[in-house]
Design an enzyme around this catalytic site. Structure first.
Site, PDB file in Angstrom:
ATOM      1  N   LYS B  80       0.815  -1.220   0.000  1.00 60.30           N
ATOM      2  CA  LYS B  80       0.000   0.000   0.000  1.00 60.30           C
ATOM      3  C   LYS B  80       0.849   1.271   0.000  1.00 60.30           C
ATOM      4  O   LYS B  80       1.819   1.376   0.751  1.00 60.30           O
ATOM      5  CB  LYS B  80      -0.876   0.040   1.262  1.00 60.30           C
ATOM      6  CG  LYS B  80      -2.004  -0.973   1.275  1.00 60.30           C
ATOM      7  CD  LYS B  80      -2.861  -0.754   2.526  1.00 60.30           C
ATOM      8  CE  LYS B  80      -3.797  -1.913   2.818  1.00 60.30           C
ATOM      9  NZ  LYS B  80      -4.885  -2.067   1.841  1.00 60.30           N
ATOM     10  N   GLY B 152     -10.574  -2.512   9.157  1.00 63.63           N
ATOM     11  CA  GLY B 152     -10.159  -2.663  10.549  1.00 63.63           C
ATOM     12  C   GLY B 152     -11.298  -2.665  11.549  1.00 63.63           C
ATOM     13  O   GLY B 152     -11.090  -2.539  12.747  1.00 63.63           O
ATOM     14  N   GLY B 213     -13.773  -4.999   6.181  1.00 66.30           N
ATOM     15  CA  GLY B 213     -14.715  -5.494   7.179  1.00 66.30           C
ATOM     16  C   GLY B 213     -15.025  -6.980   7.104  1.00 66.30           C
ATOM     17  O   GLY B 213     -15.843  -7.492   7.869  1.00 66.30           O
ATOM     18  N   SER B 235      -7.628  -7.306   8.612  1.00 66.41           N
ATOM     19  CA  SER B 235      -7.363  -7.679   9.996  1.00 66.41           C
ATOM     20  C   SER B 235      -8.014  -9.020  10.345  1.00 66.41           C
ATOM     21  O   SER B 235      -7.599  -9.676  11.300  1.00 66.41           O
ATOM     22  CB  SER B 235      -7.905  -6.588  10.916  1.00 66.41           C
ATOM     23  OG  SER B 235      -7.644  -5.315  10.366  1.00 66.41           O
TER      24      SER B 235
END
Lengths: 189, 293
Positions: B80, B152, B213, B235
């Site tokens: 990124k 996240g 998500g 995550s």
């Protein structure tokens, strides 16, 4: 004529489009039982480690070997070529062992080295626009394997009986001549 | 012989379809992701939930981490760069990264201009909340789109909102007459020729993944059901109790997203997924999806 595209991961819809342009019916194959209704199967480009794992998990290794032993035709592109090979450079475990070739993964380097070029292919009239994406190479073609095309003296397309394989992605262009070649192959050509 | 053509860049994303791209923070996690069947890994210094917890400015990862990950896996490695940070992107390209993400997960470096992505050999993926944003990024040279979701949080609601909105806008554009398209291009703030492509083909000109998500196998399958071409998991994997099992389960649920028995099977005894955050509890300044335009 029904031709399947192994739909565990990768560029499935592009192959189905090319199959239909070549005049056959294209089917996405997620279950080994579906092989029974097919005359040929394409193993598409994608990530060979992912496709290989999912093939083992869902019983495709034995099923595709049986399919091939019955005389049905197979066509592997990029990751599909790796999956068909008898041996992989670096001692990595091979998958289907259906083609007497040794392959080298990511043989041209990383994505920045990916490229497209025009290739002359034996048995196809006009040069084909070939798209190589983190592509493998055939480093050795053993007895019974016919080399169909080379790029810089390295083998990028080959055929052994009713098994066809290319390092590049014929499904990413509008030229369906390789899919037509595969259809003719199924018809005994 | 030509490198970096639009076909080579977009084609690379096509090869990721039906796959799961996983965030990893070191070589060991990268190996776990590859062994679980990831089609690519995103090399990061911190996953989004840690970026939230740490606060401050989030930047490109230390090149050491990116290189370590590239060394241990044979699948593609992504990384990124901050929105508008041309130099971070060029640095990552020079390392040989396979795909760049101009990402809202990091703190934007430019509040007006995104990176001119046509100026790179390596392809870009960018986040989008709606069709306008997606086509603006493609106009700048992005070769792959992903929903922004709300990274996240372990909460799928924003990714669902973005995927549904993009799809409903595509259907609307598909049904417009050609003369309505000019006004719609102005309305959305997008290049007319890209909008015409959407009108004719009924889909984006590039692959569209879900991101932001995804925390469970069922979340991944839901996004596929809504029309995603594949899934990014940030995550969700390495913040769960059992990353290895979670990673494998998400890969299988993505491949067989309509096989609910199989999803039930792989969802058994997975342990606790990442904790997650209710979106309405996030302050406006904490919303990563509002970054970029």
């Amino acid at each position: 004529m029904k031709i399947g595209v192994l739909a565990l991961q990768g560029a499935v819809s592009e192959h189905i489009r090319s199959i239909e342009l070549a005049g056959a019916e294209g089917v996405a194959v997620k279950r080994a039982e579906q092989l029974n209704e097919l005359q040929g199967l394409i193993i598409p480009g994608g990530e060979s480690t992912t496709i290989g794992k999912l093939m083992r998990k869902y019983g495709f290794i034995e099923a595709i070997r049986d399919f091939s032993n019955e005389g049905k035709a197979l066509f592997g592109t990029c990751a599909g070529l790796i999956v068909l090979a008898k041996s992989i450079d670096g001692g990595e475990e091979s998958h289907l062992n259906l083609m007497d070739i040794q392959v080298s993964r990511n043989a041209f380097g990383r994505q920045r080295e990916s490229f497209e070029t025009d290739l002359v292919i034996k048995g196809i009239e006009n040069p084909v626009r070939a798209v190589f994406i983190r592509a493998p190479l055939i480093t050795e073609a053993r007895d019974g394997v016919e080399v169909l095309s080379t790029y810089n003296d390295e083998i990028v397309a080959a055929r052994q009986g009713r098994v066809l394989a290319t390092s590049f992605h014929p499904e990413l262009t509008d030229d369906f001549s390789l899919h037509k070649y595969f259809v003719d192959m199924i018809n005994g050509g | 012989m030509e490198t970096g053509t639009s076909r080579v860049k977009r084609g690379m994303a096509e090869m990721q379809k039906g796959g799961v791209i996983m965030d990893v923070m070191n070589a060991e996690q990268a190996k776990i992701a590859e062994a679980a069947g990831a089609t690519a890994v995103m090399a990061l210094e911190r996953v989004p939930s840690d970026i939230r917890a740490a606060g401050g400015v989030a930047r490109m990862a230390d090149p050491t981490i990116v290189e370590e990950v590239m060394k241990v896996v044979s699948i593609p490695v992504m990384a990124k760069a901050r929105i508008g940070h041309y130099v971070e992107a060029k640095v990552l390209e020079s390392l040989g990264v396979d795909y760049l993400d101009e990402s809202e997960v990091l703190t934007p470096a430019d509040e007006v201009f995104h990176i001119d992505k046509r100026d790179f050999t390596v392809p870009f993926v960018c986040g989008a909340k709606d069709l306008g944003e997606a086509l603006r990024r493609i106009g700048e040279g992005a070769s792959m789109i992903r929903t922004k979701g709300e990274p996240g949080t372990g909460n799928i609601v924003e990714a669902v909102r973005h995927m549904r909105l993009i799809n409903s806008q595509i259907r609307k554009v598909q049904n417009m007459s050609k003369d309505e398209l000019y006004a719609e291009a102005k309305n959305l703030g997008v290049p007319y020729d890209l909008l015409l492509e959407v009108h004719e083909n009924g889909k984006l000109p590039v692959v569209n993944f879900a991101a932001g998500g995804v925390a469970t196998p069922a979340d991944a399958a839901l996004m596929m059901h809504l029309g995603a071409d594949g899934v990014f998991v940030g995550s969700g994997i390495f913040k769960s109790d059992n990353p290895e099992k979670f990673a494998r389960a998400i890969v299988e649920a993505t491949t067989h997203y309509t096989d609910y028995k199989l999803i039930a099977e792989v969802s058994k005894n997975l342990g606790t997924p990442m904790k997650g955050i209710e979106i309405s509890k996030l302050a406006a300044s904490e919303r990563m999806s509002d970054r970029g335009w």
